[in-house]
Enzyme design. Structure first.
Site, PDB file in Angstrom:
ATOM      1  N   ASN A   9      13.413  55.023  68.176  1.00  0.00           N
ATOM      2  CA  ASN A   9      12.887  53.706  67.838  1.00  0.00           C
ATOM      3  C   ASN A   9      13.452  52.691  68.842  1.00  0.00           C
ATOM      4  O   ASN A   9      14.659  52.441  68.876  1.00  0.00           O
ATOM      5  CB  ASN A   9      13.303  53.368  66.399  1.00  0.00           C
ATOM      6  CG  ASN A   9      12.814  52.011  65.950  1.00  0.00           C
ATOM      7  OD1 ASN A   9      12.851  51.036  66.694  1.00  0.00           O
ATOM      8  ND2 ASN A   9      12.355  51.951  64.713  1.00  0.00           N
ATOM      9  N   LYS A  12      15.570  49.739  67.547  1.00  0.00           N
ATOM     10  CA  LYS A  12      16.951  50.132  67.235  1.00  0.00           C
ATOM     11  C   LYS A  12      17.776  50.292  68.505  1.00  0.00           C
ATOM     12  O   LYS A  12      18.928  49.856  68.560  1.00  0.00           O
ATOM     13  CB  LYS A  12      16.970  51.478  66.509  1.00  0.00           C
ATOM     14  CG  LYS A  12      16.563  51.444  65.065  1.00  0.00           C
ATOM     15  CD  LYS A  12      16.890  52.834  64.489  1.00  0.00           C
ATOM     16  CE  LYS A  12      16.268  53.080  63.154  1.00  0.00           C
ATOM     17  NZ  LYS A  12      16.558  54.451  62.674  1.00  0.00           N
ATOM     18  N   ASP A  69      20.140  55.578  60.225  1.00  0.00           N
ATOM     19  CA  ASP A  69      19.002  55.678  59.311  1.00  0.00           C
ATOM     20  C   ASP A  69      18.992  54.417  58.465  1.00  0.00           C
ATOM     21  O   ASP A  69      20.017  54.006  57.922  1.00  0.00           O
ATOM     22  CB  ASP A  69      19.063  56.917  58.426  1.00  0.00           C
ATOM     23  CG  ASP A  69      17.666  57.260  57.923  1.00  0.00           C
ATOM     24  OD1 ASP A  69      16.832  57.719  58.737  1.00  0.00           O
ATOM     25  OD2 ASP A  69      17.379  57.027  56.731  1.00  0.00           O
ATOM     26  N   SER A  70      17.839  53.799  58.394  1.00  0.00           N
ATOM     27  CA  SER A  70      17.773  52.471  57.797  1.00  0.00           C
ATOM     28  C   SER A  70      16.432  52.262  57.138  1.00  0.00           C
ATOM     29  O   SER A  70      15.512  53.069  57.286  1.00  0.00           O
ATOM     30  CB  SER A  70      18.023  51.412  58.878  1.00  0.00           C
ATOM     31  OG  SER A  70      17.240  51.666  60.025  1.00  0.00           O
ATOM     32  N   GLY A 153       9.630  46.166  63.281  1.00  0.00           N
ATOM     33  CA  GLY A 153       9.437  46.628  61.901  1.00  0.00           C
ATOM     34  C   GLY A 153       9.065  45.502  60.944  1.00  0.00           C
ATOM     35  O   GLY A 153       8.147  44.717  61.202  1.00  0.00           O
ATOM     36  N   TYR A 154       9.792  45.412  59.841  1.00  0.00           N
ATOM     37  CA  TYR A 154       9.495  44.449  58.783  1.00  0.00           C
ATOM     38  C   TYR A 154      10.112  43.076  59.035  1.00  0.00           C
ATOM     39  O   TYR A 154      10.053  42.206  58.159  1.00  0.00           O
ATOM     40  CB  TYR A 154       9.992  44.994  57.436  1.00  0.00           C
ATOM     41  CG  TYR A 154       9.352  46.302  57.016  1.00  0.00           C
ATOM     42  CD1 TYR A 154       8.134  46.322  56.338  1.00  0.00           C
ATOM     43  CD2 TYR A 154       9.958  47.529  57.314  1.00  0.00           C
ATOM     44  CE1 TYR A 154       7.545  47.516  55.954  1.00  0.00           C
ATOM     45  CE2 TYR A 154       9.368  48.724  56.937  1.00  0.00           C
ATOM     46  CZ  TYR A 154       8.166  48.719  56.261  1.00  0.00           C
ATOM     47  OH  TYR A 154       7.574  49.905  55.894  1.00  0.00           O
ATOM     48  N   ASP A 155      10.704  42.867  60.204  1.00  0.00           N
ATOM     49  CA  ASP A 155      11.398  41.602  60.469  1.00  0.00           C
ATOM     50  C   ASP A 155      10.562  40.352  60.184  1.00  0.00           C
ATOM     51  O   ASP A 155      11.089  39.368  59.653  1.00  0.00           O
ATOM     52  CB  ASP A 155      11.913  41.561  61.916  1.00  0.00           C
ATOM     53  CG  ASP A 155      13.181  42.386  62.101  1.00  0.00           C
ATOM     54  OD1 ASP A 155      13.789  42.789  61.102  1.00  0.00           O
ATOM     55  OD2 ASP A 155      13.556  42.630  63.273  1.00  0.00           O
TER      56      ASP A 155
HETATM   57  P1  ITT Z   1      14.653  57.197  64.398  1.00  0.00           P
HETATM   58  O1  ITT Z   1      14.667  58.105  63.190  1.00  0.00           O
HETATM   59  O2  ITT Z   1      14.224  57.877  65.659  1.00  0.00           O
HETATM   60  O3  ITT Z   1      15.934  56.441  64.559  1.00  0.00           O
HETATM   61  P2  ITT Z   1      12.781  55.647  62.795  1.00  0.00           P
HETATM   62  O4  ITT Z   1      12.070  54.354  63.028  1.00  0.00           O
HETATM   63  O5  ITT Z   1      11.984  56.800  62.267  1.00  0.00           O
HETATM   64  O6  ITT Z   1      13.528  56.056  64.165  1.00  0.00           O
HETATM   65  P3  ITT Z   1      14.200  55.422  60.282  1.00  0.00           P
HETATM   66  O7  ITT Z   1      13.683  56.678  59.704  1.00  0.00           O
HETATM   67  O8  ITT Z   1      15.643  55.063  60.046  1.00  0.00           O
HETATM   68  O9  ITT Z   1      14.027  55.388  61.853  1.00  0.00           O
HETATM   69  O10 ITT Z   1      13.270  54.253  59.741  1.00  0.00           O
HETATM   70  C1  ITT Z   1      13.702  52.961  59.780  1.00  0.00           C
HETATM   71  C2  ITT Z   1      12.524  52.027  59.504  1.00  0.00           C
HETATM   72  O11 ITT Z   1      12.979  50.959  58.663  1.00  0.00           O
HETATM   73  C3  ITT Z   1      12.037  51.383  60.786  1.00  0.00           C
HETATM   74  O12 ITT Z   1      11.017  52.146  61.390  1.00  0.00           O
HETATM   75  C4  ITT Z   1      11.551  50.036  60.283  1.00  0.00           C
HETATM   76  O13 ITT Z   1      10.262  50.163  59.729  1.00  0.00           O
HETATM   77  C5  ITT Z   1      12.527  49.732  59.159  1.00  0.00           C
HETATM   78  N1  ITT Z   1      13.700  48.990  59.668  1.00  0.00           N
HETATM   79  C6  ITT Z   1      14.973  49.445  59.810  1.00  0.00           C
HETATM   80  N2  ITT Z   1      15.763  48.504  60.344  1.00  0.00           N
HETATM   81  C7  ITT Z   1      14.971  47.434  60.551  1.00  0.00           C
HETATM   82  C8  ITT Z   1      15.196  46.160  61.088  1.00  0.00           C
HETATM   83  O14 ITT Z   1      16.372  45.789  61.563  1.00  0.00           O
HETATM   84  N3  ITT Z   1      14.162  45.313  61.136  1.00  0.00           N
HETATM   85  C9  ITT Z   1      12.949  45.669  60.687  1.00  0.00           C
HETATM   86  N4  ITT Z   1      12.645  46.863  60.185  1.00  0.00           N
HETATM   87  C10 ITT Z   1      13.654  47.743  60.108  1.00  0.00           C
END
Ligand code: ITT
Length: 198
Positions: A9, A12, A69-70, A153-155
């Site tokens: 991502n 991130k 993971d977030s 993302g959802y920011d």
């Molecule tokens: P990796 O697993 O490769 O790290 P991913 O996007 O699939 O990438 P996650 O499974 O942890 O990672 O999903 C996290 C999602 O949560 C991310 O795609 C966003 O939609 C949201 N998210 C997490 N942190 C955020 C942030 O700081 N601002 C906005 N949205 C966020």
């Protein structure tokens, strides 16, 4: 050796790099390692998924690895999208579609019931498979139309009441200082130091 950031991502990667600037730690993103297989995120918790991502990549590359993971936890939706935040609107990873789905599900829900928090677990794994984790969260409110251009993302939908601004309207330095990811990262430095000395 630089620490591997086990994420694909780009939002991130940008934030993690900025958060580790000014420390002694150099980082390298997975973009440099296109052959590392995608980790299947089938855990029920942020922690389980963060541990799995960090450990699999650390063992595969033989390098100290940091994974994040977030996701967004919305009270009115009983915690959804949670660990499914990245693919809330289905496979394909489209932030705009995820945001539209969230707005639909909260249609006509009054402001005081739109409370939510971002959560982040950071896992640091060493090549022998040992893992340590930290976590951070940030409270906010889901507004009813997107505001701001920063972040990812959802920011644009996540309002931080103390600032009267969404994460997408705040400078990245301010977001990093108060965000779930920033808070989890602040706690990770000692773990990285220990891993570096192994
Ligand atoms: P990796 O697993 O490769 O790290 P991913 O996007 O699939 O990438 P996650 O499974 O942890 O990672 O999903 C996290 C999602 O949560 C991310 O795609 C966003 O939609 C949201 N998210 C997490 N942190 C955020 C942030 O700081 N601002 C906005 N949205 C966020």
């Amino acid at each position: 050796d630089p620490i591997i950031l086990a994420t694909r991502n780009e939002g991130k990667v940008r934030e993690l790099q900025q958060l580790l600037l000014g420390t002694d730690f150099k980082v390298e993103s997975l973009a440099c390692y296109p052959d590392v297989p995608e980790v299947v995120e089938d855990g029920d918790t942020f922690k389980a998924n963060a541990v799995k991502k960090a450990r699999e990549v650390a063992v595969a590359l033989g390098r100290t690895t940091l994974a994040d993971d977030s996701g967004l936890v919305v009270d009115y939706l009983d915690g959804a999208p949670g660990v499914h935040s990245a693919r809330f609107a289905g496979p394909g990873h489209d932030d705009a579609a995820n945001n539209r789905k969230l707005l639909q599900l909260l249609n006509d829900v009054p402001q005081q019931k739109r409370t939510a928090r971002f959560c982040c677990v950071v896992a640091v794994a060493t090549p022998d498979g040992q893992v340590a984790t930290t976590q951070g969260s940030c409270e906010g409110i889901i507004i009813d139309e997107p505001r701001g251009e920063n972040g990812f993302g959802y920011d644009p939908l996540f309002l931080v009441p103390q600032y009267g601004k969404t994460f997408a309207e705040l400078d990245s330095a301010i977001k990093n200082a108060i965000s779930h990811r920033g808070r989890a990262l602040q706690k990770v430095r000692d773990i990285l130091k220990a891993a570096a000395n192994d």
